[in-house]
Design an enzyme around this catalytic site. Structure first.
Site, PDB file in Angstrom:
ATOM      1  N   LYS A 148       0.818  -1.221   0.000  1.00 29.36           N
ATOM      2  CA  LYS A 148       0.000   0.000   0.000  1.00 29.36           C
ATOM      3  C   LYS A 148       0.846   1.262   0.000  1.00 29.36           C
ATOM      4  CE  LYS A 148      -4.529  -1.094   1.905  1.00 29.36           C
ATOM      5  NZ  LYS A 148      -5.517  -0.628   2.898  1.00 29.36           N
TER       6      LYS A 148
ATOM      7  N   LYS B 196      -5.624 -10.497  -6.663  1.00 28.45           N
ATOM      8  CA  LYS B 196      -6.770 -10.638  -5.768  1.00 28.45           C
ATOM      9  C   LYS B 196      -7.956  -9.796  -6.264  1.00 28.45           C
ATOM     10  CE  LYS B 196      -7.001  -8.388  -1.786  1.00 28.45           C
ATOM     11  NZ  LYS B 196      -6.984  -7.928  -0.395  1.00 28.45           N
TER      12      LYS B 196
ATOM     13  N   LYS C 291     -11.757  -4.241  -4.096  1.00 25.43           N
ATOM     14  CA  LYS C 291     -12.627  -3.089  -4.309  1.00 25.43           C
ATOM     15  C   LYS C 291     -11.855  -1.935  -4.918  1.00 25.43           C
ATOM     16  CE  LYS C 291     -12.877  -2.976   0.695  1.00 25.43           C
ATOM     17  NZ  LYS C 291     -13.818  -3.284   1.737  1.00 25.43           N
TER      18      LYS C 291
HETATM   19  P1  AMP Z   1     -10.986  -5.540   3.365  1.00 26.37           P
HETATM   20  O1  AMP Z   1     -11.972  -5.283   2.316  1.00 26.37           O
HETATM   21  O2  AMP Z   1      -9.573  -5.442   2.898  1.00 26.37           O
HETATM   22  O3  AMP Z   1     -11.259  -4.804   4.651  1.00 26.37           O
HETATM   23  O4  AMP Z   1     -11.141  -7.094   3.714  1.00 26.37           O
HETATM   24  C1  AMP Z   1     -12.170  -7.569   4.549  1.00 26.37           C
HETATM   25  C2  AMP Z   1     -12.154  -9.072   4.639  1.00 26.37           C
HETATM   26  O5  AMP Z   1     -12.431  -9.649   3.362  1.00 26.37           O
HETATM   27  C3  AMP Z   1     -10.817  -9.672   5.103  1.00 26.37           C
HETATM   28  O6  AMP Z   1     -11.062 -10.809   5.927  1.00 26.37           O
HETATM   29  C4  AMP Z   1     -10.176 -10.090   3.810  1.00 26.37           C
HETATM   30  O7  AMP Z   1      -9.248 -11.147   3.996  1.00 26.37           O
HETATM   31  C5  AMP Z   1     -11.380 -10.539   3.001  1.00 26.37           C
HETATM   32  N1  AMP Z   1     -11.134 -10.408   1.561  1.00 26.37           N
HETATM   33  C6  AMP Z   1     -10.942  -9.262   0.861  1.00 26.37           C
HETATM   34  N2  AMP Z   1     -10.729  -9.518  -0.443  1.00 26.37           N
HETATM   35  C7  AMP Z   1     -10.779 -10.876  -0.566  1.00 26.37           C
HETATM   36  C8  AMP Z   1     -10.639 -11.781  -1.660  1.00 26.37           C
HETATM   37  N3  AMP Z   1     -10.406 -11.344  -2.902  1.00 26.37           N
HETATM   38  N4  AMP Z   1     -10.749 -13.107  -1.412  1.00 26.37           N
HETATM   39  C9  AMP Z   1     -11.008 -13.574  -0.160  1.00 26.37           C
HETATM   40  N5  AMP Z   1     -11.148 -12.774   0.909  1.00 26.37           N
HETATM   41  C10 AMP Z   1     -11.040 -11.451   0.729  1.00 26.37           C
END
Ligand code: AMP
Ligand code: TRP
Length: 343
Positions: A119, A202, A205
């Site tokens: 990041k 990955k 968003k």
């Molecule tokens: P974040 O959106 O980064 O706050 O992620 C929130 C949760 O979603 C965390 O537990 C991440 O590990 C999970 N997560 C985010 N993107 C993915 C993805 N592409 N595949 C699986 N889990 C995800």
């Protein structure tokens, strides 16, 4: 360290820094619901707004995204009576314990975090101090509840190892057995959902291409179109998992199917092995629409009642503080901070 003295308690969080994706749903929220419903745990789920502002957030967007995330949790099956549902900033003990952990964690530990390196990139001089310290606040989120289990996607594994390091160092430095060594729960067919355009990245968003992800607010047409256009290879689907090796895009679509349908990857391949993507993609699109459309329409309905969402979060914070306030006080006592006296 005796782990069995701790109440089985689940904590997890998601940043309200943009819309929810299918990756968040399958890697995190769907599993939060499973852990809530399976019983045997107290469950606490959090919109980590303090983490979100480690990178710039437009204030109006942050407010909206926090409410939308809360709507996403509820629409996916998190019951605010069964689980404690909060936004982080309403439970001040998170940030207060976060400060203590800033003083426990070492610069070197933080500097090794791959999420920090990704990041902050080459421009780390210009990144916020909060982004660097992010994992210490994450450890505080978890440990202010003495949480024993944390369901997350694969990308959070390193942060959870650091959480254990912080708990162990605190316990060691102050010669106590106070914080549990939390277990990461990284399970299921979709712990890492990949981009629909590039099987090595990955699903995120923040991907500049909206075609790379399925958003939880996408309508049926958008979901079907994105799956139809998803990158694949020209071969038919294999009948065994081994046949997915070196086929990241094929593997990703099969994983998504398995996770949405609560099946193992083996079971899916037994059914669809030998079929071409021209046949499999419409099956996947139908399944995705059937599972996701009810969630997105319920989210839209809830977003029409922001006052209801705000009441749920206020009530969640009250319930959370009954757990977090005593744990913070005890932490301060261990550290040697003079408490206020009553009367
Ligand atoms: P974040 O959106 O980064 O706050 O992620 C929130 C949760 O979603 C965390 O537990 C991440 O590990 C999970 N997560 C985010 N993107 C993915 C993805 N592409 N595949 C699986 N889990 C995800
Ligand atoms: N760092 C997590 C993410 O980006 C979000 C998060 C913050 C979290 N605090 C947490 C996840 C505590 C689990 C437990 O996905």
């Amino acid at each position: 360290m005796t782990q069995d003295k701790f109440t089985p308690r689940v904590f997890s969080g998601i940043q309200p820094s943009g819309g929810l994706t299918l990756g968040n749903y399958l890697g995190a929220i769907k599993r939060f619901v499973d852990m809530q419903d399976q019983g045997g745990f107290e469950t606490v789920y959090c919109m980590v707004d303090l983490h979100a502002i480690t990178v710039w957030q437009d204030p109006a967007d942050l407010t909206r995204n926090t409410r939308e995330l809360c709507a996403g949790f509820i629409a996916s099956g998190i019951d605010p009576e069964k689980s404690i549902l909060i936004n982080q900033s309403q439970v001040p003990e998170h940030a207060q314990l976060g400060w203590v952990f800033n003083c426990v964690a070492r610069m070197g530990w933080m500097g090794r975090m791959t999420q920090w390196k990704d990041k902050a990139g080459k421009n780390s001089e210009n990144a916020s101090l909060g982004l660097f310290g992010y994992p210490a606040l994450m450890a505080a989120d978890i440990l202010i509840y003495h949480a024993t289990h944390v369901p997350v996607g694969e990308d959070q594994k390193q942060h959870l190892e650091l959480t254990r390091d912080i708990a162990a160092k605190f316990n060691h430095d102050y010669k106590v057995d106070f914080f549990p060594l939390t277990e990461p729960v990284i399970e299921g067919a979709a712990t890492r959902v990949m981009s629909l355009r590039d099987g090595s990245k990955k699903m995120s968003k923040s991907d500049p291409s909206d075609m790379a992800r399925i958003n939880m607010t996408d309508d049926a047409d958008a979901i079907a179109k994105k799956i139809r256009k998803a990158k694949t290879d020209p071969d038919a689907l294999p009948s065994e998992v081994k046949g997915l090796e070196n086929r990241p895009e094929a593997r990703n679509l099969v994983n998504i199917y398995a996770a949405l349908n609560d099946q193992s990857v083996d079971a899916v391949l037994r059914d669809v092995g030998g079929r071409q993507f021209g046949e499999f993609k419409p099956m996947l699109a139908d399944l995705a629409v059937a599972k996701l459309a009810p969630i997105s329409s319920e989210m839209a309905r809830l977003m029409g009642h922001p006052d209801e969402i705000d009441r749920i979060l206020t009530r969640g914070a009250e319930r959370a503080r009954a757990i977090t306030a005593p744990i913070l006080r005890k932490t301060y006592d261990i550290v040697g901070m003079v408490p206020p006296v009553s009367g």
